[in-house]
Design an enzyme around this catalytic site. Structure first.
Site, PDB file in Angstrom:
ATOM      1  N   GLU A 116       0.531  -0.845   0.215  1.00 36.37           N
ATOM      2  CA  GLU A 116       0.332  -0.013   0.302  1.00 36.37           C
ATOM      3  C   GLU A 116       0.699   1.118   0.295  1.00 36.37           C
ATOM      4  O   GLU A 116       0.259   2.212  -0.639  1.00 36.37           O
ATOM      5  CB  GLU A 116      -0.433  -0.512   1.090  1.00 36.37           C
ATOM      6  CG  GLU A 116      -1.804  -1.005   1.382  1.00 36.37           C
ATOM      7  CD  GLU A 116      -1.709  -2.797   1.947  1.00 36.37           C
ATOM      8  OE1 GLU A 116      -0.600  -2.763   1.414  1.00 36.37           O
ATOM      9  OE2 GLU A 116      -2.584  -3.100   2.217  1.00 36.37           O
ATOM     10  N   TRP A 171       1.919  -6.477  26.804  1.00 32.42           N
ATOM     11  CA  TRP A 171       1.820  -7.373  25.635  1.00 32.42           C
ATOM     12  C   TRP A 171       2.917  -7.631  25.703  1.00 32.42           C
ATOM     13  O   TRP A 171       4.461  -7.186  26.282  1.00 32.42           O
ATOM     14  CB  TRP A 171       1.652  -5.525  25.206  1.00 32.42           C
ATOM     15  CG  TRP A 171       0.314  -5.191  24.524  1.00 32.42           C
ATOM     16  CD1 TRP A 171      -0.537  -5.439  24.886  1.00 32.42           C
ATOM     17  CD2 TRP A 171       0.324  -4.373  22.816  1.00 32.42           C
ATOM     18  NE1 TRP A 171      -1.343  -4.753  24.213  1.00 32.42           N
ATOM     19  CE2 TRP A 171      -1.538  -4.320  23.479  1.00 32.42           C
ATOM     20  CE3 TRP A 171       1.053  -3.910  22.065  1.00 32.42           C
ATOM     21  CZ2 TRP A 171      -2.344  -3.119  22.582  1.00 32.42           C
ATOM     22  CZ3 TRP A 171      -0.123  -3.043  21.190  1.00 32.42           C
ATOM     23  CH2 TRP A 171      -1.428  -3.533  20.887  1.00 32.42           C
TER      24      TRP A 171
END
Ligand code: ADP
Length: 548
Positions: free
Chosen positions: A332, A448
């Site tokens: 992209e 995390w």
């Protein structure tokens, strides 16, 4: 506004091949052909044949904006098509042959391809699909006349027949620079592939941006550049445009991408800078180890597409004197977003500190703006501590997908930035550190764990060839990491030895709850580890820590 008094020349891709043909007269394009031999010619000859192809396409009735597809390895004919198709205002749709059959059917129909240019090696992929491809699609085989195989494709045309007799000169048409030039579908790990539709302007600007990093990645005048990264994947990371601009030679490897073949080609052609994904370098490094040397002339490797491990950087640099440049990007983004560009400050650091920086994803390329945001979309500080979703914008970045409103809306923010789906930190010098993909990050007890960091640490173990860390469900912690690895040939190691090895490299609560050895790891069509496939494969697996 006081308007500047300068010519409004549209940015055309054709001007790149024109420039190279006129000015870069010393350079060559070398191709390892599907026919089995080596082909070489100059940018001038490439332009002449691209001109012939442009005339031929027009004769076939190809109009501006229409899509012409390719399914081909890296080679001179594919390179010519890049310029011939875009040059006449049509759109070069590069199809990744590693897509699943139903994805190939989807992309050709979604793109409404009129013609498919294919290497003979892909005939077995296409033949069974013919009835599902767009009606009246024409097939051109990219080979010499005497190499035309007997095949069941309807009325196959020979590439050389198509261009033979056509004028080898063309005055390229000039049109709106915002016109579409090329189309590349992302592999789409979930849902249908999404079409990234580049324009002449975006490609030109991305090439200009690449000039800010080309030198540091060994793409300089007189260099010899090997894009192992395919022309069917995100424009081979811009190499077919930037090499001709700077005056570098291009070497195309065809379909032989295994370690020994890449080594031999590099050795023979004295490739100085080679670009590709880490999996390719695993193979090349294994070959270098075996032969006890690097390919002659090899100076620099640009590794991108997935994180490059510290152990790989160190082996290249310390054992063989090959500089590693790490790049990050997305289809992209045309596709380059950042590379490990070093200024004098970084160059003055001790070697191991330089490697600390090289495992990061690097600093933004000119034409690309970056930011990280929190869950509410508010910008976070670039202090090397805060992390959040990485978002980008720039002249080479999509503002949506081709004919796919749902995917387009999901990808863009209200203020026009692209959500990359990557979670990152950015330090005050602008170095991006990818923590994870939003969908791969492991959420253990509200904290995390970065699968990328854990994989990187594990890859430092000499017995591990390749590995992936995936989240596994856990009743107490919600998710816990599991390491799945392949071993270097002839090596053995146990799960507990791996954990002992990791103990001083990552926080204790990051240590994988399980380590599993497998023969092979699954990869996506673009050569990345397919964690989705792994999660699926291990969906019934229960961690030994469950219930403890
Ligand atoms: P695909 O067609 O598989 O989507 P892309 O090359 O467009 O292929 O994939 C882009 C993604 O690949 C990025 O968003 C990022 O997650 C990952 N990626 C690319 N380069 C790196 C890198 N250097 N380190 C870690 N991840 C990377």
């Amino acid at each position: 506004m006081l308007k500047g008094r300068m010519m409004d020349m549209p940015m055309m891709i054709s001007s790149i091949i024109d420039y190279a043909a006129d000015v870069r007269t010393d350079n060559v394009v070398v191709s390892n052909r599907v026919e089995g031999d080596i082909h070489r010619y100059t940018y001038g000859q490439a332009r002449a044949r691209a001109a012939q192809m442009a005339h031929a396409l027009k004769e076939l009735g190809v109009k501006e904006g229409e899509r012409v597809a390719t399914m081909a390895w890296n080679g001179y004919r594919h390179f010519e098509l890049y310029f011939a198709i875009s040059g006449i205002g049509a759109v070069c749709h590069t199809i990744n042959p590693r897509l699943f059959a139903d994805q190939i059917v989807y992309v050709t129909n979604h793109a409404e391809d009129k013609i498919l240019f294919l290497d003979t090696s892909f005939i077995p992929i296409i033949t069974p699909l013919v009835s599902q491809l767009p009606a009246d699609m024409r097939f051109v085989l990219m080979c010499d006349r005497d190499a035309m195989p007997d095949c069941e494709l309807p009325n196959p045309i020979c590439y050389e027949d198509l261009i033979s007799g056509q004028p080898d000169h063309i005055v390229w048409p000039v049109f709106d620079e915002r016109a579409a030039s090329s189309l590349c579908y992302t592999s789409g790990t979930t849902g249908n592939p999404k079409g990234v539709l580049y324009s002449h302007r975006s490609t030109y600007m991305h090439s200009m941006g690449m000039l800010t990093l080309a030198g540091s990645a060994g793409v300089t005048e007189g260099a010899t550049v090997l894009p192992v990264v395919p022309l069917f994947h995100a424009n081979a990371w811009g190499t077919p445009y930037v090499a001709p601009l700077v005056g570098a030679n291009l070497v195309f490897p065809g379909g032989k991408l295994d370690g020994p073949s890449v080594f031999d080609l590099m050795d023979q052609e004295k490739v100085s800078s080679a670009w590709g994904v880490p999996t390719v370098w695993l193979g090349v490094l294994a070959e270098m180890r075996k032969r006890g040397r690097k390919p002659e002339g090899f100076e620099c490797v640009l590794s991108g597409g997935s994180a490059v491990a510290r152990s790989m950087i160190e082996e290249f640099q310390n054992d063989y004197g090959v500089t590693v440049v790490h790049g990050w990007g997305m289809t992209e983004m045309s596709p380059i977003g950042s590379t490990t560009i070093f200024g004098s400050t970084q160059k003055a650091l001790p070697k191991d500190k330089q490697v600390d920086l090289k495992i990061l994803q690097g600093r933004r390329m000119f034409t690309v703006d970056i930011r990280i945001v929190d869950e509410d979309g508010d910008p976070l500080p670039q202090d090397g501590e805060a992390f959040g979703e990485l978002q980008v914008r720039g002249s080479g970045v999509i503002d949506g997908y081709h004919e796919d409103e749902t995917a387009s809306q999901a990808a863009m923010t209200a203020d026009g930035w692209l959500k990359t789906g990557d979670v990152a930190k950015i330090d005050p010098e602008g170095f991006i550190q990818l923590v994870d993909r939003t969908k791969d990050v492991i959420k253990s007890g509200g904290e995390w764990i970065s699968s990328i960091d854990l994989e990187n640490a594990a890859l430092g173990h000499p017995a591990i060839a390749e590995c992936a860390v995936i989240a596994m469900p856990h009743p107490k912690w919600a998710e816990r990491p599991m390491l799945v690895a392949t071993l270097v040939e002839g090596q053995t190691v146990t799960a507990s030895q791996i954990n002992e090895f990791l103990a001083d490299k990552v926080a204790k609560w990051w240590l994988p709850d399980d380590v599993i050895f497998v023969d092979t790891l699954p990869h996506t069509a673009t050569g990345k580890l397919s964690k989705m496939t792994l999660r699926e494969r291990f969906k019934d697996h229960v961690l030994p820590t469950v219930g403890q």
